[in-house]
Design a protein around this motif. Sequence first.
Motif, PDB file in Angstrom:
ATOM      1  N   ALA A  48       0.835  -1.204   0.000  1.00  0.00           N
ATOM      2  CA  ALA A  48       0.000   0.000   0.000  1.00  0.00           C
ATOM      3  C   ALA A  48       0.868   1.252   0.000  1.00  0.00           C
ATOM      4  N   PHE A  49       1.966   1.224   0.720  1.00  0.00           N
ATOM      5  CA  PHE A  49       2.911   2.343   0.754  1.00  0.00           C
ATOM      6  C   PHE A  49       3.433   2.648  -0.646  1.00  0.00           C
ATOM      7  N   ALA A  50       3.812   1.607  -1.378  1.00  0.00           N
ATOM      8  CA  ALA A  50       4.365   1.791  -2.720  1.00  0.00           C
ATOM      9  C   ALA A  50       3.310   2.291  -3.702  1.00  0.00           C
ATOM     10  N   ALA A  51       2.108   1.715  -3.633  1.00  0.00           N
ATOM     11  CA  ALA A  51       1.062   2.059  -4.595  1.00  0.00           C
ATOM     12  C   ALA A  51       0.453   3.431  -4.339  1.00  0.00           C
ATOM     13  N   ASN A  52       0.231   3.760  -3.077  1.00  0.00           N
ATOM     14  CA  ASN A  52      -0.495   4.990  -2.751  1.00  0.00           C
ATOM     15  C   ASN A  52       0.395   6.200  -2.528  1.00  0.00           C
ATOM     16  N   PHE A  53       1.654   5.960  -2.182  1.00  0.00           N
ATOM     17  CA  PHE A  53       2.530   7.093  -1.880  1.00  0.00           C
ATOM     18  C   PHE A  53       3.831   7.113  -2.675  1.00  0.00           C
ATOM     19  N   LEU A  54       4.605   6.049  -2.601  1.00  0.00           N
ATOM     20  CA  LEU A  54       5.972   6.088  -3.112  1.00  0.00           C
ATOM     21  C   LEU A  54       6.049   6.407  -4.601  1.00  0.00           C
ATOM     22  N   GLY A  55       5.206   5.777  -5.407  1.00  0.00           N
ATOM     23  CA  GLY A  55       5.236   6.048  -6.842  1.00  0.00           C
ATOM     24  C   GLY A  55       4.996   7.512  -7.151  1.00  0.00           C
ATOM     25  N   HIS A  56       4.080   8.125  -6.414  1.00  0.00           N
ATOM     26  CA  HIS A  56       3.769   9.537  -6.610  1.00  0.00           C
ATOM     27  C   HIS A  56       4.946  10.414  -6.181  1.00  0.00           C
ATOM     28  N   TYR A  57       5.575  10.040  -5.076  1.00  0.00           N
ATOM     29  CA  TYR A  57       6.698  10.837  -4.575  1.00  0.00           C
ATOM     30  C   TYR A  57       7.897  10.732  -5.521  1.00  0.00           C
ATOM     31  N   LEU A  58       8.142   9.545  -6.045  1.00  0.00           N
ATOM     32  CA  LEU A  58       9.235   9.376  -7.008  1.00  0.00           C
ATOM     33  C   LEU A  58       9.005  10.245  -8.240  1.00  0.00           C
ATOM     34  N   LEU A  59       7.764  10.298  -8.693  1.00  0.00           N
ATOM     35  CA  LEU A  59       7.432  11.117  -9.857  1.00  0.00           C
ATOM     36  C   LEU A  59       7.690  12.594  -9.568  1.00  0.00           C
ATOM     37  N   LEU A  60       7.299  13.039  -8.382  1.00  0.00           N
ATOM     38  CA  LEU A  60       7.539  14.432  -8.009  1.00  0.00           C
ATOM     39  C   LEU A  60       9.030  14.738  -7.970  1.00  0.00           C
ATOM     40  N   LYS A  61       9.810  13.857  -7.370  1.00  0.00           N
ATOM     41  CA  LYS A  61      11.251  14.087  -7.263  1.00  0.00           C
ATOM     42  C   LYS A  61      11.905  14.152  -8.640  1.00  0.00           C
ATOM     43  N   TRP A  81       2.217  32.571 -17.016  1.00  0.00           N
ATOM     44  CA  TRP A  81       2.331  31.311 -16.275  1.00  0.00           C
ATOM     45  C   TRP A  81       2.511  31.605 -14.796  1.00  0.00           C
ATOM     46  N   GLU A  82       1.671  31.007 -13.957  1.00  0.00           N
ATOM     47  CA  GLU A  82       1.705  31.300 -12.531  1.00  0.00           C
ATOM     48  C   GLU A  82       2.382  30.214 -11.706  1.00  0.00           C
ATOM     49  N   GLY A  83       2.766  29.126 -12.326  1.00  0.00           N
ATOM     50  CA  GLY A  83       3.437  28.078 -11.564  1.00  0.00           C
ATOM     51  C   GLY A  83       2.792  26.715 -11.739  1.00  0.00           C
ATOM     52  N   ALA A  84       3.586  25.675 -11.517  1.00  0.00           N
ATOM     53  CA  ALA A  84       3.094  24.302 -11.615  1.00  0.00           C
ATOM     54  C   ALA A  84       2.313  23.937 -10.352  1.00  0.00           C
ATOM     55  N   ARG A  85       1.535  22.867 -10.441  1.00  0.00           N
ATOM     56  CA  ARG A  85       0.741  22.424  -9.297  1.00  0.00           C
ATOM     57  C   ARG A  85       0.945  20.929  -9.063  1.00  0.00           C
ATOM     58  N   VAL A  86       1.118  20.578  -7.812  1.00  0.00           N
ATOM     59  CA  VAL A  86       1.202  19.182  -7.398  1.00  0.00           C
ATOM     60  C   VAL A  86      -0.028  18.902  -6.546  1.00  0.00           C
ATOM     61  N   ILE A  87      -0.844  17.959  -6.982  1.00  0.00           N
ATOM     62  CA  ILE A  87      -2.091  17.656  -6.277  1.00  0.00           C
ATOM     63  C   ILE A  87      -1.992  16.266  -5.657  1.00  0.00           C
ATOM     64  N   TRP A  88      -1.952  16.243  -4.337  1.00  0.00           N
ATOM     65  CA  TRP A  88      -1.912  14.983  -3.598  1.00  0.00           C
ATOM     66  C   TRP A  88      -3.344  14.531  -3.297  1.00  0.00           C
ATOM     67  N   LEU A  89      -3.554  13.223  -3.229  1.00  0.00           N
ATOM     68  CA  LEU A  89      -4.874  12.693  -2.890  1.00  0.00           C
ATOM     69  C   LEU A  89      -4.834  12.011  -1.529  1.00  0.00           C
ATOM     70  N   GLY A 135       8.141  27.994  -7.222  1.00  0.00           N
ATOM     71  CA  GLY A 135       7.037  28.228  -8.143  1.00  0.00           C
ATOM     72  C   GLY A 135       6.153  27.020  -8.351  1.00  0.00           C
ATOM     73  N   ILE A 136       6.239  26.046  -7.437  1.00  0.00           N
ATOM     74  CA  ILE A 136       5.429  24.831  -7.517  1.00  0.00           C
ATOM     75  C   ILE A 136       4.446  24.841  -6.350  1.00  0.00           C
ATOM     76  N   TYR A 137       3.170  24.768  -6.656  1.00  0.00           N
ATOM     77  CA  TYR A 137       2.138  24.854  -5.624  1.00  0.00           C
ATOM     78  C   TYR A 137       1.648  23.455  -5.256  1.00  0.00           C
ATOM     79  N   SER A 138       1.871  23.078  -4.007  1.00  0.00           N
ATOM     80  CA  SER A 138       1.457  21.767  -3.516  1.00  0.00           C
ATOM     81  C   SER A 138       0.136  21.903  -2.767  1.00  0.00           C
TER      82      SER A 138
END
Length: 261
Positions: A48-61, A81-89, A135-138
């Motif tokens: 669950a850690f890998a599927a729900n969190f780690l893959g997303h974090y690796l992509l962000l990094k 352009w006002e900046g990129a957005r990172v949307i966590w679920l 310039g990245i909005y989380s």
Amino acid sequence: MIPVESVNIFKAAIALLKDPANIAKTTGEVMVQSIGSTTKDEFQFGEAFAANFLGHYLLLKELEGVLEKTTKLLKDENRGWEGARVIWLTSDTAEHHMFDPNDIMCLKGAYPYESSKRLIELIHLETAARLREKGIYSVVANPGISATDVMKGTVPTWLILVALYFFRFCFLPAVCITPFNASRSEAYLAIEVTDPNELNPKTVYQSDVTFWGTSRVRKLVLRREGVMDCSADVCTNGNVDLTKIREEVDAIYNRVKKVSA
């Protein structure tokens, strides 16, 4: 991804009778999840850690540098352009007591899904300010409750739908029922908010519907229970040190990157 093995009907009934308004937050108690389930690779991360969190974090990094450079380039060219957005679920079930800072993959705990969602909130709290400087909005979205195949083979789909409509007609919040309605908060954050300065990193944007099914977005306070907050040399009694959590996650990222290089 929820590693559901079975559903405790007795606990579900008790939860519904005791606190129907917060039934979504009790699913961790109701669903029996597999403990110690790991990925089938050399890393053997919590599933669950890998599927729900780690893959997303690796992509962000991996994309963080690109997002920062793109934001700077487009601002320099005055393209509006006002900046990129990172949307966590996250999830309503991400209760702070279900996350153990000494077991961030929840290999020993009974709530791997809830733990992974709480970890998302914690990493957001730790990184949002630093990302905004680039310039990245989380931001954090919550899709509410909808009928998915998470419990396929455990609970009949028709029974899930009946339960969800019952909850909605009892005026319970965030019972979106359809995945389309559940995605409203993500769409709102991605395209409806045109000025990213209006995005609040201390808010959870939750998908919701009215009694008649009209979709909308609710704004909730992002909970900080259990988080160690320090000012000068004084710290609260929280047991979660955000810096240490981020360092541990970064170490995992570096391990994956080294192997995949």
